[in-house]
Design a protein around this motif. Structure first.
Motif, PDB file in Angstrom:
ATOM      1  N   MET A 237      18.914  40.644  -6.770  1.00 42.09           N
ATOM      2  CA  MET A 237      18.222  41.896  -7.102  1.00 42.09           C
ATOM      3  C   MET A 237      17.076  42.159  -6.139  1.00 42.09           C
ATOM      4  O   MET A 237      16.857  43.292  -5.705  1.00 42.09           O
ATOM      5  CB  MET A 237      17.711  41.834  -8.539  1.00 42.09           C
ATOM      6  N   GLY A 238      16.333  41.100  -5.804  1.00 45.26           N
ATOM      7  CA  GLY A 238      15.214  41.247  -4.885  1.00 45.26           C
ATOM      8  C   GLY A 238      15.648  41.768  -3.526  1.00 45.26           C
ATOM      9  O   GLY A 238      14.980  42.624  -2.925  1.00 45.26           O
ATOM     10  N   MET A 239      16.776  41.281  -3.026  1.00 46.44           N
ATOM     11  CA  MET A 239      17.279  41.777  -1.738  1.00 46.44           C
ATOM     12  C   MET A 239      17.692  43.231  -1.831  1.00 46.44           C
ATOM     13  O   MET A 239      17.409  44.039  -0.934  1.00 46.44           O
ATOM     14  CB  MET A 239      18.441  40.895  -1.259  1.00 46.44           C
ATOM     15  N   LEU A 240      18.379  43.599  -2.910  1.00 49.27           N
ATOM     16  CA  LEU A 240      18.823  44.982  -3.066  1.00 49.27           C
ATOM     17  C   LEU A 240      17.652  45.947  -3.162  1.00 49.27           C
ATOM     18  O   LEU A 240      17.753  47.105  -2.744  1.00 49.27           O
ATOM     19  CB  LEU A 240      19.700  45.105  -4.315  1.00 49.27           C
ATOM     20  N   LEU A 241      16.531  45.468  -3.706  1.00 50.53           N
ATOM     21  CA  LEU A 241      15.360  46.328  -3.889  1.00 50.53           C
ATOM     22  C   LEU A 241      14.370  46.253  -2.721  1.00 50.53           C
ATOM     23  O   LEU A 241      13.306  46.867  -2.768  1.00 50.53           O
ATOM     24  CB  LEU A 241      14.649  45.945  -5.186  1.00 50.53           C
ATOM     25  N   GLY A 242      14.708  45.498  -1.689  1.00 52.38           N
ATOM     26  CA  GLY A 242      13.829  45.403  -0.530  1.00 52.38           C
ATOM     27  C   GLY A 242      12.652  44.474  -0.725  1.00 52.38           C
ATOM     28  O   GLY A 242      11.719  44.474   0.090  1.00 52.38           O
ATOM     29  N   LEU A 243      12.666  43.658  -1.775  1.00 47.06           N
ATOM     30  CA  LEU A 243      11.577  42.720  -2.042  1.00 47.06           C
ATOM     31  C   LEU A 243      11.792  41.387  -1.352  1.00 47.06           C
ATOM     32  O   LEU A 243      10.846  40.619  -1.153  1.00 47.06           O
ATOM     33  CB  LEU A 243      11.444  42.487  -3.558  1.00 47.06           C
ATOM     34  N   VAL A 244      13.030  41.087  -1.011  1.00 49.51           N
ATOM     35  CA  VAL A 244      13.400  39.837  -0.346  1.00 49.51           C
ATOM     36  C   VAL A 244      14.262  40.194   0.860  1.00 49.51           C
ATOM     37  O   VAL A 244      15.213  40.971   0.734  1.00 49.51           O
ATOM     38  CB  VAL A 244      14.188  38.904  -1.298  1.00 49.51           C
ATOM     39  N   LYS A 245      13.941  39.625   2.015  1.00 53.22           N
ATOM     40  CA  LYS A 245      14.706  39.925   3.231  1.00 53.22           C
ATOM     41  C   LYS A 245      15.932  39.025   3.302  1.00 53.22           C
ATOM     42  O   LYS A 245      15.808  37.798   3.262  1.00 53.22           O
ATOM     43  CB  LYS A 245      13.839  39.721   4.469  1.00 53.22           C
ATOM     44  N   PRO A 246      17.126  39.601   3.414  1.00 51.44           N
ATOM     45  CA  PRO A 246      18.338  38.773   3.517  1.00 51.44           C
ATOM     46  C   PRO A 246      18.348  37.943   4.798  1.00 51.44           C
ATOM     47  O   PRO A 246      17.822  38.373   5.830  1.00 51.44           O
ATOM     48  CB  PRO A 246      19.474  39.800   3.537  1.00 51.44           C
ATOM     49  N   THR A 247      18.948  36.775   4.723  1.00 50.50           N
ATOM     50  CA  THR A 247      19.158  35.975   5.929  1.00 50.50           C
ATOM     51  C   THR A 247      20.297  36.558   6.753  1.00 50.50           C
ATOM     52  O   THR A 247      20.247  36.588   7.987  1.00 50.50           O
ATOM     53  CB  THR A 247      19.478  34.516   5.542  1.00 50.50           C
ATOM     54  N   SER A 248      21.323  37.041   6.062  1.00 43.76           N
ATOM     55  CA  SER A 248      22.450  37.687   6.739  1.00 43.76           C
ATOM     56  C   SER A 248      23.211  38.524   5.732  1.00 43.76           C
ATOM     57  O   SER A 248      22.941  38.490   4.527  1.00 43.76           O
ATOM     58  CB  SER A 248      23.379  36.640   7.382  1.00 43.76           C
ATOM     59  N   GLY A 249      24.198  39.260   6.221  1.00 38.71           N
ATOM     60  CA  GLY A 249      24.973  40.139   5.350  1.00 38.71           C
ATOM     61  C   GLY A 249      24.375  41.530   5.285  1.00 38.71           C
ATOM     62  O   GLY A 249      23.354  41.825   5.912  1.00 38.71           O
ATOM     63  N   ARG A 250      25.026  42.395   4.524  1.00 41.03           N
ATOM     64  CA  ARG A 250      24.536  43.766   4.390  1.00 41.03           C
ATOM     65  C   ARG A 250      24.821  44.288   2.985  1.00 41.03           C
ATOM     66  O   ARG A 250      25.591  43.699   2.223  1.00 41.03           O
ATOM     67  CB  ARG A 250      25.200  44.678   5.429  1.00 41.03           C
ATOM     68  N   PHE A 251      24.165  45.405   2.660  1.00 36.28           N
ATOM     69  CA  PHE A 251      24.366  46.012   1.344  1.00 36.28           C
ATOM     70  C   PHE A 251      24.098  47.503   1.425  1.00 36.28           C
ATOM     71  O   PHE A 251      23.519  48.000   2.391  1.00 36.28           O
ATOM     72  CB  PHE A 251      23.467  45.359   0.291  1.00 36.28           C
ATOM     73  N   ARG A 252      24.518  48.202   0.381  1.00 35.04           N
ATOM     74  CA  ARG A 252      24.326  49.653   0.310  1.00 35.04           C
ATOM     75  C   ARG A 252      24.061  50.036  -1.138  1.00 35.04           C
ATOM     76  O   ARG A 252      24.684  49.519  -2.055  1.00 35.04           O
ATOM     77  CB  ARG A 252      25.575  50.372   0.827  1.00 35.04           C
ATOM     78  N   LEU A 253      23.106  50.967  -1.325  1.00 34.39           N
ATOM     79  CA  LEU A 253      22.857  51.584  -2.627  1.00 34.39           C
ATOM     80  C   LEU A 253      23.272  53.047  -2.559  1.00 34.39           C
ATOM     81  O   LEU A 253      22.935  53.756  -1.596  1.00 34.39           O
ATOM     82  CB  LEU A 253      21.373  51.506  -3.011  1.00 34.39           C
ATOM     83  N   LEU A 254      23.996  53.509  -3.569  1.00 37.26           N
ATOM     84  CA  LEU A 254      24.437  54.899  -3.648  1.00 37.26           C
ATOM     85  C   LEU A 254      25.268  55.283  -2.428  1.00 37.26           C
ATOM     86  O   LEU A 254      26.032  54.479  -1.917  1.00 37.26           O
ATOM     87  CB  LEU A 254      23.234  55.825  -3.869  1.00 37.26           C
TER      88      LEU A 254
END
Length: 312
Positions: A54-71
Motif C-alpha cells: 500500500m505504501g508503494m502504491l500511495l507514494g510513501l515507499v519507493k519501490p526497489t523495482s517493478g512498476r504500478f498504475r492507479l486508475l
C-alpha cells in the motif's frame, strides 16, 4: 490479470513490484490486477508485505523495482492520487479538536470547503450525534469511523484501508464491516488490507493472498474456494457402511472418509448422477448429496500450507 480483463478494467495494476530493505525482501515481484468497482482484499499475516505494498502504491515507499498504475494510464500519477482516499496504519487526528473540526481541517487542506459534505459523511459513518465531541473522547470504534469519513472526503474513486478493524471489539468490527461493504458501491474500488480471514471473506469480492512478500494466489473469493472443492462430494445414504464398500470398488472414485455420519467422496461433482445410480442398483439410496463447500480459511491454509501460522 485474466485474459478477458484489459487494463481499462483495472483500478490498480502492479507488475513485478519489489521492495528490499537491505537484505530483507518485504515485497517480492508482486503482480496484482485489481478490478474496478470491487472490494479487493490483501490477505496475509503480519509481515507478509501488505502495508509495504500500500505504501508503494500511495507514494510513501519507493519501490526497489517493478512498476504500478492507479486508475487510467491516460492520467498522471498525481491526478490519480487526488482521486484516492487512504488510511495506512492508524488514523492520525488532533485529540483536542472535535470530529467535525478534524474533518473540516483536512477538507480545508484540500482547498475545498463543503459543510454539507461533512454533515453527510458524519451521518454516513454514524458519528452525527458525537460530531462536536473532542476526538480524544472517542472510543476505538468511533476513531475508526472518523477515519473512514476522512478517506471519503472529496468522493474518491479508490479507497485504501489498512487493517480498518484493528483493535476493535467484535460488535465494533461487525459495524465497520457493514460500513465498508456499503463503500464498495457506485463504481468505487476499495483495497482492504487485513490479516483476518473472516473479515476478508465477509467483505471482499476478490482477494490476493500474500506470504513473506510473495503473491500466492489472487482471484474472486467464490471462485477460489470452489476451485479446490470440485472433486469432493458429501453424501448421506440409507446404509453408509454398504455404500463405502460399493464405492471403494469403483476405479473412478478416490479417497473416501467419514465425517460426522457423512461420507466424503473424492469424485467430480458431475459424476454424482452416476454415483447415485450405482448405489441404487444395490438398494442403497442417497438421502442427501452436496459438493463440499470450502471456507476461505480452509483455502488459505491449503494454498499456503499453514507455513506462516494463522493469518487471523
Amino acid at each position: 490479470m485474466t485474459a478477458q480483463m484489459t487494463s481499462s478494467d483495472l483500478a490498480i495494476e502492479t507488475v513485478s513490484l519489489t521492495k528490499h530493505y537491505g537484505r530483507i525482501v518485504a515485497v517480492d515481484g508482486l503482480s496484482l490486477a485489481v478490478p474496478r468497482g470491487q472490494i479487493f482484499g490483501l490477505l496475509g499475516p503480519n509481515g507478509s508485505g501488505k502495508t509495504t505494498t500500500m505504501g508503494m502504491l500511495l507514494g510513501l515507499v519507493k519501490p526497489t523495482s517493478g512498476r504500478f498504475r492507479l486508475l487510467d494510464a491516460s492520467i498522471s500519477y498525481r491526478e490519480a492520487l487526488r482521486r484516492t482516499g487512504a488510511i495506512v496504519e492508524n488514523p492520525c487526528f488532533y485529540p483536542y479538536l472535535s470530529g467535525r473540526d478534524n474533518l473540516a481541517y483536512f477538507q480545508g487542506i484540500s482547498g475545498k470547503s463543503n459543510r454539507g459534505e461533512l454533515n453527510e459523511l458524519l451521518e454516513r459513518v454514524g458519528l452525527a450525534a458525537r460530531a462536536n465531541d473532542r476526538f480524544r473522547t472517542y472510543s476505538q470504534g468511533m476513531k475508526q469511523r472518523l477515519g473512514l469519513a476522512y478517506v471519503l472526503l472529496g468522493d474518491p474513486e479508490i479507497l485504501f484501508l489498512d487493517e480498518p478493524t484493528n483493535g476493535m471489539d467484535p460488535d465494533g468490527m461487525a459495524e465497520i464491516r457493514d460500513l465498508i461493504r456499503s463503500l464498495g458501491t457506485g463504481g468505487r474500488t476499495v483495497l482492504l488490507s487485513s490479516h483476518l480471514l473472516h473479515e476478508v471473506e465477509q467483505v471482499c469480492d476478490s482477494v490476493a493472498i500474500l506470504s513473506r512478500g510473495r503473491l500466492i494466489v489472487q482471484g474472486g473469493i467464490h471462485d477460489l474456494v470452489h476451485s479446490l472443492a470440485r472433486d469432493r462430494l458429501r453424501v448421506r445414504t440409507t446404509d453408509n457402511e454398504k455404500a463405502i464398500e460399493i464405492l471403494s470398488a469403483l476405479e473412478w472414485v478416490g479417497e473416501i472418509t467419514v465425517e460426522n455420519g457423512t461420507i466424503v467422496v473424492a469424485v467430480p461433482a458431475e459424476r454424482s448422477p452416476e454415483l447415485t445410480a450405482v448405489l441404487g442398483r444395490s438398494d442403497v439410496y442417497v438421502a442427501e448429496m452436496s459438493a463440499e463447500q470450502m471456507s476461505l480459511e480452509q483455502y488459505y491454509f491449503k494454498v499456503t500450507g499453514g507455513g506462516d501460522g494463522e493469518a487471523g
